[in-house]
Design a protein around this motif. Structure first.
Motif, PDB file in Angstrom:
ATOM      1  N   SER A  68       3.435  17.551 -16.285  1.00  0.00           N
ATOM      2  CA  SER A  68       4.149  17.703 -15.177  1.00  0.00           C
ATOM      3  C   SER A  68       5.315  18.449 -14.889  1.00  0.00           C
ATOM      4  CB  SER A  68       4.192  16.146 -14.239  1.00  0.00           C
ATOM      5  OG  SER A  68       2.880  15.692 -14.277  1.00  0.00           O
ATOM      6  N   VAL A  69       5.373  19.701 -14.415  1.00  0.00           N
ATOM      7  CA  VAL A  69       6.672  20.462 -14.807  1.00  0.00           C
ATOM      8  C   VAL A  69       7.473  20.529 -13.374  1.00  0.00           C
ATOM      9  CG1 VAL A  69       7.133  22.919 -15.222  1.00  0.00           C
ATOM     10  CG2 VAL A  69       5.117  21.719 -16.173  1.00  0.00           C
ATOM     11  N   GLY A  70       9.042  20.495 -13.681  1.00  0.00           N
ATOM     12  CA  GLY A  70       9.723  20.734 -12.794  1.00  0.00           C
ATOM     13  C   GLY A  70      10.216  22.000 -12.614  1.00  0.00           C
ATOM     14  N   VAL A  71       9.758  22.749 -11.732  1.00  0.00           N
ATOM     15  CA  VAL A  71      10.299  24.295 -11.547  1.00  0.00           C
ATOM     16  C   VAL A  71      11.527  24.606 -11.062  1.00  0.00           C
ATOM     17  CG1 VAL A  71       9.545  26.513 -10.744  1.00  0.00           C
ATOM     18  CG2 VAL A  71       7.742  24.986 -11.645  1.00  0.00           C
ATOM     19  N   VAL A  72      12.606  24.702 -11.783  1.00  0.00           N
ATOM     20  CA  VAL A  72      14.071  24.986 -11.431  1.00  0.00           C
ATOM     21  C   VAL A  72      14.261  26.496 -11.356  1.00  0.00           C
ATOM     22  CG1 VAL A  72      16.366  24.196 -11.593  1.00  0.00           C
ATOM     23  CG2 VAL A  72      14.477  22.678 -12.315  1.00  0.00           C
ATOM     24  N   ASP A  73      15.076  26.747 -10.410  1.00  0.00           N
ATOM     25  CA  ASP A  73      15.304  28.284 -10.455  1.00  0.00           C
ATOM     26  C   ASP A  73      16.318  28.408  -9.014  1.00  0.00           C
ATOM     27  OD1 ASP A  73      14.257  31.043 -11.814  1.00  0.00           O
ATOM     28  OD2 ASP A  73      15.490  31.497  -9.820  1.00  0.00           O
ATOM     29  N   VAL A  74      17.221  29.314  -9.162  1.00  0.00           N
ATOM     30  CA  VAL A  74      18.048  29.561  -8.010  1.00  0.00           C
ATOM     31  C   VAL A  74      17.446  29.998  -6.698  1.00  0.00           C
ATOM     32  CG1 VAL A  74      19.174  31.625  -8.654  1.00  0.00           C
ATOM     33  CG2 VAL A  74      20.590  30.011  -7.360  1.00  0.00           C
ATOM     34  N   ASN A  75      16.413  30.819  -7.164  1.00  0.00           N
ATOM     35  CA  ASN A  75      15.566  31.690  -6.065  1.00  0.00           C
ATOM     36  C   ASN A  75      14.405  30.848  -5.560  1.00  0.00           C
ATOM     37  OD1 ASN A  75      13.714  33.578  -4.752  1.00  0.00           O
ATOM     38  ND2 ASN A  75      15.146  35.077  -5.611  1.00  0.00           N
ATOM     39  N   GLU A  76      14.572  30.501  -4.389  1.00  0.00           N
ATOM     40  CA  GLU A  76      13.493  29.660  -3.646  1.00  0.00           C
ATOM     41  C   GLU A  76      12.212  30.269  -3.746  1.00  0.00           C
ATOM     42  OE1 GLU A  76      14.573  27.820   0.142  1.00  0.00           O
ATOM     43  OE2 GLU A  76      16.455  27.091  -0.685  1.00  0.00           O
ATOM     44  N   ALA A  77      12.242  31.576  -3.338  1.00  0.00           N
ATOM     45  CA  ALA A  77      11.005  32.147  -3.288  1.00  0.00           C
ATOM     46  C   ALA A  77      10.111  32.090  -4.756  1.00  0.00           C
ATOM     47  CB  ALA A  77      11.001  33.736  -2.627  1.00  0.00           C
ATOM     48  N   ASP A  78      10.990  32.405  -5.825  1.00  0.00           N
ATOM     49  CA  ASP A  78      10.507  32.460  -6.963  1.00  0.00           C
ATOM     50  C   ASP A  78      10.051  31.143  -7.319  1.00  0.00           C
ATOM     51  OD1 ASP A  78      10.832  35.160  -7.424  1.00  0.00           O
ATOM     52  OD2 ASP A  78      12.847  34.967  -8.422  1.00  0.00           O
ATOM     53  N   VAL A  79      10.710  30.283  -7.025  1.00  0.00           N
ATOM     54  CA  VAL A  79      10.327  28.533  -7.390  1.00  0.00           C
ATOM     55  C   VAL A  79       8.659  28.420  -6.594  1.00  0.00           C
ATOM     56  CG1 VAL A  79      10.675  26.123  -6.966  1.00  0.00           C
ATOM     57  CG2 VAL A  79      12.506  27.743  -7.622  1.00  0.00           C
ATOM     58  N   ALA A  80       8.845  28.880  -5.314  1.00  0.00           N
ATOM     59  CA  ALA A  80       7.622  28.487  -4.746  1.00  0.00           C
ATOM     60  C   ALA A  80       6.322  29.283  -5.548  1.00  0.00           C
ATOM     61  CB  ALA A  80       7.913  28.909  -3.183  1.00  0.00           C
TER      62      ALA A  80
END
Length: 251
Positions: free
Chosen positions: A33-45
């Motif tokens: 189960s992965v937590g996807v962290v990034d400052v860019n919301e679109a890239d996270v999605a």
């Protein structure tokens, strides 16, 4: 789907693109189960959508990893969703190259904040919201930590710090059952890297690499996944070079 990491909950920073995204997708493919962290919301999605479309489990967590409170908060959200964290991949980086005499204070501050401070906050997040049965940290280093390269003084300083920090934390956290390792990628033409390295630069890197080619995001992700896995249960304090041999070649 390979279930090799089916009991794992892993936070991956800088997971919106490049090596971070490839890592998040591979870990999910292997059952984590992965937590996807990034400052860019679109890239996270986009990363979360790709993982879920492939049948994996992910939680999108837009955040600036240099913000200690924000990173601790997203780790708490991930633990609430999937259970205590078993690992973190400190992958996020903000890069600018240039001669040492041209380095601006705000640029150096940002590189240190994302490249070094965020690694500290990531480890703190894992310790605060991690499994009591042991966990693993994987930091991302670089060949420049050992070799040096023109116009990379600030980047070299960041990655040298990460290399040393990896070994020190392996000693400090080993008694608590936490393994700490790093992966050193070679030249990989990620979207972020292409913004600062031109084709001539990549041609040079290709010539300098004993295997005679550039690396792929998936190859780096495989090294990271290994260090998080039970196969590396007695491995700590190591810096794994997944670099095509560039770090051992005389320039």
């Amino acid at each position: 789907m390979n279930e090799h990491l089916s009991n794992d909950v892993v936070l991956v920073t800088g997971a919106g693109r490049g090596i971070g995204r490839a890592t998040a997708e591979l870990l999910a493919k292997r059952g984590a189960s992965v937590g996807v962290v990034d400052v860019n919301e679109a890239d996270v999605a986009s990363t979360v959508q790709a993982i879920e479309a492939a049948g994996g489990k992910a939680l999108g967590l837009a955040a600036d990893v240099s913000d200690r409170a924000a990173l601790l908060a997203v780790a708490e959200r991930l633990a609430a969703a999937f259970g205590p964290l078993t690992g973190i991949v400190n992958n996020a980086m903000w890069i600018r190259y240039g001669p040492v005499d041209d380095i601006e204070e705000d640029v150096l501050d940002r590189m240190l904040a994302v490249g070094v401070k965020a690694a500290f906050w990531g480890v703190q997040a894992l310790l605060a919201h991690g499994s009591k049965n042991g966990a693993a940290v994987v930091n991302i280093c670089s060949p420049v930590a050992d070799l040096g390269m023109a116009n990379t003084a600030s980047y070299t300083a960041v990655k040298g710090a990460i290399s040393s920090l990896t070994r020190q934390l392996a000693v400090e956290l080993g008694p608590r059952g936490v393994r700490v390792n790093a992966v050193t990628p070679g030249a990989v033409p990620t979207p972020g890297a292409r913004a600062i390295v031109n084709e001539e630069g990549y041609a040079l890197r290709r010539r300098q690499t004993p295997l005679g080619r550039l690396g792929e995001e998936a190859e780096i992700a495989a090294g990271i996944a290994f260090l998080l896995s039970p196969d590396a249960s007695f491995v700590t304090g190591e810096v794994l070079h997944v670099d095509g041999g560039i770090s051992v070649k005389s320039m």
